[in-house]
Design a protein around this motif. Structure first.
Motif, PDB file in Angstrom:
ATOM      1  N   GLY A   1      -9.286 -14.080 -16.537  1.00 48.02           N
ATOM      2  CA  GLY A   1      -9.994 -13.856 -15.285  1.00 48.02           C
ATOM      3  C   GLY A   1      -9.347 -12.751 -14.476  1.00 48.02           C
ATOM      4  N   ILE A   2      -9.350 -12.896 -13.158  1.00 51.38           N
ATOM      5  CA  ILE A   2      -8.886 -11.852 -12.244  1.00 51.38           C
ATOM      6  C   ILE A   2      -7.458 -12.138 -11.795  1.00 51.38           C
ATOM      7  N   THR A   3      -6.582 -11.168 -11.972  1.00 49.91           N
ATOM      8  CA  THR A   3      -5.235 -11.230 -11.412  1.00 49.91           C
ATOM      9  C   THR A   3      -5.244 -10.483 -10.083  1.00 49.91           C
ATOM     10  N   ARG A   4      -4.665 -11.099  -9.045  1.00 52.39           N
ATOM     11  CA  ARG A   4      -4.789 -10.563  -7.686  1.00 52.39           C
ATOM     12  C   ARG A   4      -3.460 -10.021  -7.164  1.00 52.39           C
ATOM     13  N   ASN A   5      -3.593  -9.044  -6.275  1.00 51.37           N
ATOM     14  CA  ASN A   5      -2.427  -8.373  -5.710  1.00 51.37           C
ATOM     15  C   ASN A   5      -1.842  -9.230  -4.586  1.00 51.37           C
ATOM     16  N   PRO A   6      -0.569  -9.624  -4.662  1.00 49.99           N
ATOM     17  CA  PRO A   6       0.010 -10.477  -3.630  1.00 49.99           C
ATOM     18  C   PRO A   6       0.021  -9.856  -2.239  1.00 49.99           C
ATOM     19  N   TRP A   7      -0.029  -8.524  -2.162  1.00 47.97           N
ATOM     20  CA  TRP A   7      -0.035  -7.858  -0.857  1.00 47.97           C
ATOM     21  C   TRP A   7      -1.373  -8.052  -0.142  1.00 47.97           C
ATOM     22  N   ASN A   8      -2.431  -8.188  -0.923  1.00 42.35           N
ATOM     23  CA  ASN A   8      -3.778  -8.412  -0.388  1.00 42.35           C
ATOM     24  C   ASN A   8      -4.582  -9.028  -1.519  1.00 42.35           C
ATOM     25  N   LEU A   9      -4.865 -10.317  -1.427  1.00 41.40           N
ATOM     26  CA  LEU A   9      -5.492 -11.031  -2.537  1.00 41.40           C
ATOM     27  C   LEU A   9      -6.881 -10.512  -2.863  1.00 41.40           C
ATOM     28  N   ALA A  10      -7.485  -9.763  -1.967  1.00 38.18           N
ATOM     29  CA  ALA A  10      -8.791  -9.166  -2.238  1.00 38.18           C
ATOM     30  C   ALA A  10      -8.672  -7.886  -3.047  1.00 38.18           C
ATOM     31  N   CYS A  11      -7.437  -7.415  -3.264  1.00 35.57           N
ATOM     32  CA  CYS A  11      -7.222  -6.121  -3.915  1.00 35.57           C
ATOM     33  C   CYS A  11      -6.707  -6.284  -5.342  1.00 35.57           C
ATOM     34  N   ASN A  12      -6.887  -5.217  -6.112  1.00 32.35           N
ATOM     35  CA  ASN A  12      -6.519  -5.157  -7.515  1.00 32.35           C
ATOM     36  C   ASN A  12      -5.027  -4.905  -7.675  1.00 32.35           C
TER      37      ASN A  12
ATOM     38  N   ALA B   1      -5.451   3.765  -3.424  1.00 28.63           N
ATOM     39  CA  ALA B   1      -4.634   2.619  -2.996  1.00 28.63           C
ATOM     40  C   ALA B   1      -5.425   1.349  -3.275  1.00 28.63           C
ATOM     41  N   GLY B   2      -5.527   0.459  -2.310  1.00 19.09           N
ATOM     42  CA  GLY B   2      -6.186  -0.813  -2.564  1.00 19.09           C
ATOM     43  C   GLY B   2      -7.656  -0.672  -2.895  1.00 19.09           C
ATOM     44  N   PHE B   3      -8.112  -1.378  -3.952  1.00 18.70           N
ATOM     45  CA  PHE B   3      -9.530  -1.445  -4.297  1.00 18.70           C
ATOM     46  C   PHE B   3      -9.816  -2.861  -4.789  1.00 18.70           C
ATOM     47  N   PRO B   4     -11.087  -3.262  -4.826  1.00 21.46           N
ATOM     48  CA  PRO B   4     -11.407  -4.678  -5.040  1.00 21.46           C
ATOM     49  C   PRO B   4     -10.830  -5.263  -6.321  1.00 21.46           C
ATOM     50  N   ALA B   5     -10.368  -6.505  -6.207  1.00 25.10           N
ATOM     51  CA  ALA B   5      -9.693  -7.179  -7.318  1.00 25.10           C
ATOM     52  C   ALA B   5     -10.592  -7.347  -8.526  1.00 25.10           C
ATOM     53  N   GLU B   6     -11.896  -7.491  -8.334  1.00 29.57           N
ATOM     54  CA  GLU B   6     -12.803  -7.768  -9.445  1.00 29.57           C
ATOM     55  C   GLU B   6     -13.274  -6.518 -10.177  1.00 29.57           C
TER      56      GLU B   6
ATOM     57  N   ASP C   1      -4.965   0.878   5.455  1.00 28.99           N
ATOM     58  CA  ASP C   1      -6.259   0.200   5.414  1.00 28.99           C
ATOM     59  C   ASP C   1      -6.212  -1.102   4.622  1.00 28.99           C
ATOM     60  N   SER C   2      -5.624  -1.063   3.417  1.00 27.90           N
ATOM     61  CA  SER C   2      -5.630  -2.238   2.547  1.00 27.90           C
ATOM     62  C   SER C   2      -4.355  -3.052   2.607  1.00 27.90           C
ATOM     63  N   GLY C   3      -3.267  -2.451   3.096  1.00 26.63           N
ATOM     64  CA  GLY C   3      -1.973  -3.121   3.059  1.00 26.63           C
ATOM     65  C   GLY C   3      -1.315  -3.106   1.700  1.00 26.63           C
TER      66      GLY C   3
ATOM     67  N   ARG D   1      14.894   6.533   1.990  1.00 31.10           N
ATOM     68  CA  ARG D   1      13.516   6.503   2.515  1.00 31.10           C
ATOM     69  C   ARG D   1      13.400   5.873   3.896  1.00 31.10           C
ATOM     70  N   GLY D   2      14.386   5.058   4.274  1.00 32.57           N
ATOM     71  CA  GLY D   2      14.410   4.585   5.650  1.00 32.57           C
ATOM     72  C   GLY D   2      13.623   3.333   5.927  1.00 32.57           C
ATOM     73  N   PHE D   3      13.184   2.626   4.917  1.00 34.70           N
ATOM     74  CA  PHE D   3      12.491   1.358   5.143  1.00 34.70           C
ATOM     75  C   PHE D   3      12.760   0.419   3.976  1.00 34.70           C
ATOM     76  N   ALA D   4      12.702  -0.861   4.269  1.00 36.86           N
ATOM     77  CA  ALA D   4      12.802  -1.894   3.242  1.00 36.86           C
ATOM     78  C   ALA D   4      11.414  -2.458   2.996  1.00 36.86           C
ATOM     79  N   MET D   5      11.163  -2.893   1.777  1.00 38.71           N
ATOM     80  CA  MET D   5       9.845  -3.439   1.449  1.00 38.71           C
ATOM     81  C   MET D   5       9.667  -4.801   2.129  1.00 38.71           C
ATOM     82  N   PRO D   6       8.613  -4.969   2.903  1.00 35.06           N
ATOM     83  CA  PRO D   6       8.343  -6.271   3.553  1.00 35.06           C
ATOM     84  C   PRO D   6       7.568  -7.185   2.618  1.00 35.06           C
ATOM     85  N   TRP D   7       8.250  -7.791   1.660  1.00 35.59           N
ATOM     86  CA  TRP D   7       7.587  -8.513   0.591  1.00 35.59           C
ATOM     87  C   TRP D   7       6.608  -9.560   1.120  1.00 35.59           C
ATOM     88  N   PRO D   8       5.452  -9.648   0.497  1.00 35.71           N
ATOM     89  CA  PRO D   8       4.404 -10.529   1.022  1.00 35.71           C
ATOM     90  C   PRO D   8       4.685 -12.003   0.754  1.00 35.71           C
ATOM     91  N   GLU D   9       4.284 -12.832   1.653  1.00 38.45           N
ATOM     92  CA  GLU D   9       4.336 -14.274   1.469  1.00 38.45           C
ATOM     93  C   GLU D   9       2.973 -14.830   1.067  1.00 38.45           C
TER      94      GLU D   9
END
Length: 461
Positions: A142-153, A383-388, A423-425, A453-461
């Motif tokens: 099935g569909i594997t989803r992006n943890p940063w935005n579950l609606a994204c691929n 960048a972000g595009f639909p998970a399906e 836009d997509s996160g 680079r001056g930033f740390a990745m804000p890992w998604p919960e």
């Protein structure tokens, strides 16, 4: 040191195990609990064997206590992609057509090296059918989803590998890359992933363009995995002679004096979306501000090369499809099947001409790289595009436009996060390409950028 376990890096785990401040059993249980909570949301992990993983973690704990560890990854939980043979599990290659087959009974070189180093292969990860999609959609899973935005691929084809590591279901995963399949999902999921110099990591079946590669949250962890994966295996007759270099040493490097090229447009003169362009230009500016020289390198590849690359992939996919028994072909992802008649219609002459055009393009690319130490590009132009979305070869080849030719030339190429799409996160990746055999240098430059680079990745919960 944090005691959550699941969010530790490989370097933190192994240091904690060695000091006795951390238990492989505690870490393994934390990772299993994390996967139980989050995998239903992202659909990234398959063939999880928690009982065996904990048994192996207990054995690892004893080895650490006795000073008799198997190797540098003893007790570290690592996953492998569905297309990498691991003896105790099936290998469906993402396709429902293979569902029902039993354990393969053998370890491909990446799985064998992990086990020899003491790593715990506790699960496999999802992928699209035959690895033919640059997205995370599969007939088997099935569909594997992006943890940063579950609606994204997630991107693909190492989709589950990237999603699981970004969700902190373990510190690292091993995928495979034929046209960007570790770098693309790593970029979309905010990870580091190296496609090494072709032949650096032994794999089966031997291939002049496909390689295994590690996906991790840090450059150091990527280097630690490469140290293990690059060890020799006589079964791969195309592998490079073993080089005992420590890829994790001397990270990061001083960038002062490096000659860097910046190539924003990909084959076919396709430009990145504005957010990607801005993030990659900012990354180049960071390196330039720290002493590197950066020059714009225009895309010199022919406009029709993307179509030629598509034809080469279609032939490979159609060959795998035609090997299936007639009654199993209907189980393959429906979106793929209409592509194969185009490959069927190609003559041997057509295919040979296609390969000749790719060889000519390789010469153009390597000519552009000749006067540079490294080349910087976007890893993906979007960048972000639909998970399906499937976005396969005939309906959207824009995803691997910046990555696929480096499989053809064999150069090492790494992706490292350089921003997040507003836009997509979803994260944005910077690709760093080096001269052949300079895997260590590519890792060093990636680590330098990671530190600057001056930033740390804000890992998604």
């Amino acid at each position: 040191m944090t005691t959550a376990g699941y969010d530790l890096t490989i370097a933190q785990m192994t240091r904690g195990f060695a000091e006795g401040s951390l238990s492989p059993v505690t870490v393994m249980q934390a990772v299993l609990d994390r996967a139980e909570a989050f995998n239903p949301r992202i659909n990234a992990l398959i063939f999880i064997d928690g009982d065996l993983a904990l048994e192996q973690a207990r054995a690892s704990e004893q080895r650490w206590q006795q000073g008799a560890v198997l190797g540098p990854l003893d007790g570290v939980p690592i996953t492998v992609k569905d297309s990498i043979a691991e003896a105790s599990r099936p290998m469906y290659r993402g396709s429902k057509a293979h569902v029902g087959s039993g354990p393969v009974g053998k370890d491909a070189p990446p799985a064998a090296r992990l086990k020899e180093a003491g790593a715990i292969i506790w699960a496999k990860t999802t992928m699209p059918d035959f690895g033919m999609l640059a997205t995370g959609v599969s007939s088997a899973y099935g569909i594997t989803r992006n943890p940063w935005n579950l609606a994204c691929n997630t991107g693909g084809s190492s989709s589950g590998a990237a999603a699981s590591v970004a969700a902190r279901c373990g510190p690292g995963a091993i995928g495979t890359d034929l046209g960007g399949s570790v770098r693309l999902p790593a970029a979309f999921c905010g990870l580091v992933s190296l496609k090494p110099t072709q032949g650096r990591i032994p794999h089966l079946p031997p291939s002049p363009v496909r390689s295994a590669g590690p996906l991790t949250r840090t450059v150091l962890d990527n280097a630690l995995l490469l140290n293990v994966l690059a060890r020799p295996d006589a079964r791969d007759y195309g592998a490079l002679p073993y080089d005992p270099v420590d890829y994790a040493a001397a990270l990061p490097r001083d960038v002062k004096g490096l000659r860097l090229g910046l190539q924003l447009d990909a084959m076919g003169d396709v430009a990145p979306i504005p957010a990607v362009r801005a993030a990659v230009e900012k990354a180049a500016a960071v390196l330039e501000a720290n002493g590197a020289s950066v020059e714009i390198v225009p895309n010199a590849l022919p406009a029709d090369l993307a179509g030629i690359m598509v034809d080469s992939y279609l032939v490979r996919g159609a060959m795998e499809f035609r090997k299936l028994p007639e009654e199993r072909r209907a189980l393959v992802l429906a979106d793929l099947v209409p592509w194969f008649p185009k490959a069927d219609a190609m003559s041997g002459f057509d295919y040979a001409a296609c390969l000749d055009r790719i060889e000519a393009a390789k010469g153009v690319l390597l000519g552009q790289l000749a006067g540079l130490d490294y080349l910087l590009t976007p890893t993906t132009l979007v960048a972000g595009f639909p998970a399906e979305e499937t976005r396969g070869p005939l309906d959207g080849f824009d995803i691997p436009l910046a990555t696929s030719m480096w499989n053809q030339t064999g150069n090492p190429a790494i992706t490292v996060p350089c921003g997040i799409d507003p836009d997509s996160g979803v994260p944005i990746g910077l690709q760093i390409v080096g001269q052949r055999f300079d895997d260590r240098g590519v890792l060093q430059l990636a680590a330098a950028y990671e530190a600057l680079r001056g930033f740390a990745m804000p890992w998604p919960e």
